[in-house]
Design an enzyme around this catalytic site. Structure first.
Site, PDB file in Angstrom:
ATOM      1  N   CYS A  68       0.688  -1.184   0.004  1.00  0.00           N
ATOM      2  CA  CYS A  68       0.034   0.079  -0.032  1.00  0.00           C
ATOM      3  C   CYS A  68       0.878   1.229  -0.002  1.00  0.00           C
ATOM      4  CB  CYS A  68      -0.934   0.056   1.141  1.00  0.00           C
ATOM      5  SG  CYS A  68      -2.215  -1.305   1.276  1.00  0.00           S
ATOM      6  N   ARG A 104       3.945  -0.283  -4.777  1.00  0.00           N
ATOM      7  CA  ARG A 104       3.682  -0.821  -3.403  1.00  0.00           C
ATOM      8  C   ARG A 104       2.469  -1.610  -3.454  1.00  0.00           C
ATOM      9  NH1 ARG A 104       6.985   1.542   0.494  1.00  0.00           N
ATOM     10  NH2 ARG A 104       5.649   0.688   2.121  1.00  0.00           N
ATOM     11  N   TRP A 125      -2.704  -2.846  -1.685  1.00  0.00           N
ATOM     12  CA  TRP A 125      -2.555  -3.876  -1.814  1.00  0.00           C
ATOM     13  C   TRP A 125      -3.551  -4.948  -0.702  1.00  0.00           C
ATOM     14  CZ3 TRP A 125      -0.944  -8.166   0.919  1.00  0.00           C
ATOM     15  CH2 TRP A 125      -0.500  -9.290   0.363  1.00  0.00           C
ATOM     16  N   ASN A 137      -2.374   1.615   5.346  1.00  0.00           N
ATOM     17  CA  ASN A 137      -1.336   0.518   5.344  1.00  0.00           C
ATOM     18  C   ASN A 137      -1.238  -0.338   6.400  1.00  0.00           C
ATOM     19  OD1 ASN A 137       0.637  -0.950   4.216  1.00  0.00           O
ATOM     20  ND2 ASN A 137       2.378   0.341   4.514  1.00  0.00           N
ATOM     21  N   GLY A 138      -1.337  -1.616   6.382  1.00  0.00           N
ATOM     22  CA  GLY A 138      -1.044  -2.585   7.348  1.00  0.00           C
ATOM     23  C   GLY A 138      -2.180  -3.207   7.833  1.00  0.00           C
ATOM     24  N   GLU A 162      16.992 -18.359  -7.591  1.00  0.00           N
ATOM     25  CA  GLU A 162      16.730 -17.048  -7.984  1.00  0.00           C
ATOM     26  C   GLU A 162      16.210 -16.774  -9.308  1.00  0.00           C
ATOM     27  OE1 GLU A 162      16.282 -14.487  -6.455  1.00  0.00           O
ATOM     28  OE2 GLU A 162      16.592 -12.751  -7.961  1.00  0.00           O
ATOM     29  N   LYS A 180      12.551 -15.411 -10.207  1.00  0.00           N
ATOM     30  CA  LYS A 180      12.389 -14.405 -11.330  1.00  0.00           C
ATOM     31  C   LYS A 180      11.262 -14.687 -12.290  1.00  0.00           C
ATOM     32  CE  LYS A 180      13.763 -11.296  -9.476  1.00  0.00           C
ATOM     33  NZ  LYS A 180      14.216 -11.451  -8.377  1.00  0.00           N
ATOM     34  N   GLU A 240       7.558 -15.085 -10.768  1.00  0.00           N
ATOM     35  CA  GLU A 240       6.893 -13.928 -10.422  1.00  0.00           C
ATOM     36  C   GLU A 240       6.443 -13.067 -11.378  1.00  0.00           C
ATOM     37  OE1 GLU A 240       8.978 -11.000  -7.783  1.00  0.00           O
ATOM     38  OE2 GLU A 240      10.838 -11.742  -8.435  1.00  0.00           O
ATOM     39  N   HIS A 293      17.508 -37.634  -7.159  1.00  0.00           N
ATOM     40  CA  HIS A 293      16.560 -38.033  -5.975  1.00  0.00           C
ATOM     41  C   HIS A 293      14.918 -37.681  -6.055  1.00  0.00           C
ATOM     42  CE1 HIS A 293      20.258 -39.160  -3.878  1.00  0.00           C
ATOM     43  NE2 HIS A 293      20.801 -37.899  -4.401  1.00  0.00           N
ATOM     44  N   LYS A 332       5.623  -4.583  -3.700  1.00  0.00           N
ATOM     45  CA  LYS A 332       6.972  -4.472  -3.247  1.00  0.00           C
ATOM     46  C   LYS A 332       6.847  -4.021  -1.769  1.00  0.00           C
ATOM     47  CE  LYS A 332      11.614  -3.233  -5.031  1.00  0.00           C
ATOM     48  NZ  LYS A 332      11.830  -4.460  -5.369  1.00  0.00           N
TER      49      LYS A 332
HETATM   50  C1  F6R Z   1      11.480 -10.830  -5.646  1.00  0.00           C
HETATM   51  C2  F6R Z   1      11.495  -9.848  -4.542  1.00  0.00           C
HETATM   52  C3  F6R Z   1      10.900 -10.580  -2.955  1.00  0.00           C
HETATM   53  C4  F6R Z   1      11.739  -9.776  -2.008  1.00  0.00           C
HETATM   54  C5  F6R Z   1      11.360  -9.748  -0.802  1.00  0.00           C
HETATM   55  C6  F6R Z   1      12.288  -9.394   0.478  1.00  0.00           C
HETATM   56  O1  F6R Z   1      11.994 -10.405  -6.777  1.00  0.00           O
HETATM   57  O2  F6R Z   1      11.613  -8.906  -4.791  1.00  0.00           O
HETATM   58  O3  F6R Z   1      11.198 -11.646  -3.060  1.00  0.00           O
HETATM   59  O4  F6R Z   1      13.146  -9.801  -2.035  1.00  0.00           O
HETATM   60  O5  F6R Z   1       9.946  -9.485  -0.476  1.00  0.00           O
HETATM   61  O6  F6R Z   1      11.951  -7.751   0.086  1.00  0.00           O
HETATM   62  P1  F6R Z   1      13.157  -7.106   0.805  1.00  0.00           P
HETATM   63  O7  F6R Z   1      14.459  -6.975   0.311  1.00  0.00           O
HETATM   64  O8  F6R Z   1      12.665  -5.749   0.787  1.00  0.00           O
HETATM   65  O9  F6R Z   1      13.042  -7.473   2.457  1.00  0.00           O
END
Ligand code: F6R
Length: 615
Positions: free
Chosen positions: A2, A27, A75, A101-102, A484, A488, A491, A507, A610
């Site tokens: 948010c 966000r 969000w 937010n929260g 990783e 990527k 997502e 395995h 994010k």
């Molecule tokens: C994936 C991604 C998330 C963040 C995770 C932690 O591309 O961005 O998996 O890495 O939410 O976020 P931070 O680093 O802000 O604690």
């Protein structure tokens, strides 16, 4: 999670707030809304979906002009992403508007109480109860900041709240507990936002709000108190990047821009941390050397991509310091009652510095007496503030939801921490440290070279847009790189993607291999630990024999892989432990291009946001 904006000043509040929301849309983008003070009342507009839906609504039905306003990009937590659940929320008389937010954990009880007193609640959200409670308190005290303090004392959970009242012109009030909020101080105008990006086009002077504080914003004053009304200590700071850093700068997406910024981000993160002789200078890590010498265990806590950085750090820490290192998902950490004491160093890795799971892990670790070092990209955010020490990564603002440049800089910071531990504990000689530092200094150029050779990777990604599954394999530090790469792709492209330790293949996962299944294999250097290299070459042969289409990421000059690679992606030669810094980059480009080919918006993948500020 948010995005929140508040404004009071001479400009059109609607213009400032919607421009701020645009910068905060990363966000959350389930819905958006605004409220402005105008003509002695409040005018609001809100719409489910992305910000463009709200902008369309505002162009079709313009709001009256006002100079004080608030806005929100959501969000969803309580209640689906509908127009009714979008913020701002108002009381029954329409005199107070709130964005949030929260999560307010005791909202059900508060809602019941309000309903019994005759309030009619129109949405399924926890936020709406705050609007009604504020209206009740305001009718008794006629002071919005005081009403906010009284309400906050009754709330449980995590929240950032920002409110306006029709009877209090030119005032915006905010509050925060466990959720980010920062004030911006301009010339005759003031701002509130979840992130400085929202107001950076207007001012770079910011005030960091602390835990359990209420802020009252007027054109020429920002007043901060605690929830009891006592004046609060605040930290003022100057933001060291400008509006252009938070813009796309000619790139089609923030993600592409941020991938391209990686050479600079890596170099900037090393800046000022190495002296003329090549030794490490990490004076900013304020944990005294004698304390670090006593450390008998390192525990890394992080989520998502940052967790993958932690998995790689483990190899470096254990190899260079011989101190045992565990890496734990922050969301699992405190629930398993981890063994921690004064000799444990907990390293919390977080780009945003606001991730609730990581913050809770930090608090738990400190309660148990452990020292906490944060590796973080966001100045003044909560995790570094609550840690014993912080090493900032200098990636600049990361706007795309999928983390790229932050990951690479987290790796650099982790290597620096590992070397520093080796330096103070004497497990690494000065010349060994200098040699690694030299290698680290050359990585920026190596990443640049990788980026120059990405066209075949983009072509390959486009050709795979119709596939359902891609697997990723790696060994040693290549294993977290594989994880990783898979994250990527999941997502961004919404595909089934999984990362495996190549040795685990037989395995179980090898049963997934079928004809023409794309499998990306991250190959360690044939130099140094050649045993690892030979083993993974065998793994490539095993999957190819079963029909897999092999996409091999291998260092320049590694000819042994050539016969078994259907597609070969070359990366520059680096020492084994540093290889993730170059090997991850093609996987980022691959995911970004494949997602784009599937018609997905890479900066705002579905269901994500994010900065995950709820547990
Ligand atoms: C994936 C991604 C998330 C963040 C995770 C932690 O591309 O961005 O998996 O890495 O939410 O976020 P931070 O680093 O802000 O604690």
């Amino acid at each position: 999670m948010c995005g929140i904006v508040g404004y009071v000043g001479p400009q059109s509040a609607l213009d400032v707030v919607t421009a701020g929301l645009k910068r905060l849309e990363y966000r959350g983008y389930d819905s958006a809304g605004v409220a402005v003070q105008a003509d002695g009342g409040l005018a609001t507009a809100k719409r489910a979906g992305k910000l463009v839906n709200l902008e369309k609504e505002l162009s079709e039905r313009p709001l009256p002009t006002g100079t004080t306003g608030i806005g929100h990009t959501r969000w969803a937590t309580h209640g689906g992403p509908t127009d009714a659940n979008a913020h701002p929320h108002m009381d029954n008389a329409g005199r107070v508007a709130v964005v949030h937010n929260g999560i307010i954990e005791n909202f059900a009880a508060l809602r019941e109480e309000l309903t019994e007193r005759g309030h009619e609640l129109a949405s399924e959200t926890d936020t709406e109860v705050v609007a009604h409670l504020l209206a009740e308190e305001y009718s008794a005290c006629a002071d919005l900041a005081e009403a906010m303090r009284l309400v906050c004392r009754r709330l449980e959970g995590a929240f950032t709240l920002v409110a306006v009242h029709a009877d209090e012109p030119d005032v915006v009030v905010g509050a925060r507990r466990n959720s980010p909020l920062v004030a911006g101080v301009g010339q005759g105008e003031s701002f509130l936002a979840s992130d400085v990006a929202a107001f950076i086009a207007h001012t770079r002077e910011a005030i960091e709000l602390g835990q359990d504080q209420v802020v009252e914003l007027r054109r020429d004053a920002v007043t901060v108190t605690d929830f009891d009304g006592a004046p609060a200590d605040v930290r003022e700071y100057h933001v060291d990047w400008d509006a252009s850093a938070a813009e796309k700068g000619g790139y089609a997406s923030f993600m592409l821009k941020e991938i391209a910024e990686q050479p600079k981000a890596v170099a900037d993160t090393l800046l000022g941390r190495i002296d003329g002789s090549g030794s490490l200078m990490l004076d900013e890590v304020r944990i005294p050397a004698n304390v670090l010498r006593e450390v008998d265990k390192v525990v890394i806590v992080a989520c998502g991509t940052a967790f993958h950085a932690g998995l790689i750090a483990k190899y470096a820490i254990e190899h260079w310091t011989r101190v045992p290192c565990e890496v734990e998902l922050a969301s699992e950490f405190r629930y398993r009652d981890p063994i921690l004491d004064q000799q444990t160093l907990v390293v919390a890795i977080s780009q945003s510095g606001e991730t609730m799971d990581t913050l809770m892990a930090v608090r738990h670790a400190r309660e148990q007496g452990a020292k906490v070092l944060a590796i973080c990209n966001t100045n003044g955010s909560t995790i570094p503030r609550e840690s014993d020490a912080v090493l900032y990564t200098h990636a600049g603002p990361e706007v795309a939801v999928a983390s790229t440049k932050a990951f690479l800089t987290q790796l650099v910071a982790c290597y620096l921490v590992a070397l520093y531990l080796g330096q103070v504990r004497g497990t690494k000689y000065a010349d060994e440290i200098r040699a690694v530092v030299r290698d680290l200094a050359s990585v920026s150029g190596a990443v640049e070279r990788v980026l120059e050779t990405m066209e075949p990777v983009r072509q390959l990604a486009r050709s795979l847009a119709g596939k359902d599954t891609v697997l990723f394999l790696g060994r040693h530090v290549g294993h977290p790189v594989a994880l990783e790469g898979a994250l990527k792709l999941k997502e961004l492209a919404y595909m089934h993607a999984e990362g495996f330790a190549a040795g685990e293949l037989k395995h179980g996962p090898i049963a997934l291999i079928e004809d023409d299944l794309p499998v990306v294999v991250v190959v360690p250097s044939p130099r140094g630990r050649s045993v690892l290299h030979d083993k993974i070459v065998s793994n490539i042969q095993e999957i190819r024999a079963r029909g897999a289409r092999t996409i091999v990421v291998a260092e320049e000059g590694d000819d042994a892989v050539v016969p078994y690679a259907d597609h070969l992606i070359r990366v520059p030669v680096t020492p084994t432990l540093l290889q993730p810094l170059v090997a991850t980059v093609p996987l980022q480009v691959f995911a970004c291009e494949l997602a784009t080919a599937r018609g997905n918006e890479v900066d705002q993948p579905r269901n994500l946001a994010k900065s995950v500020t709820v547990e």
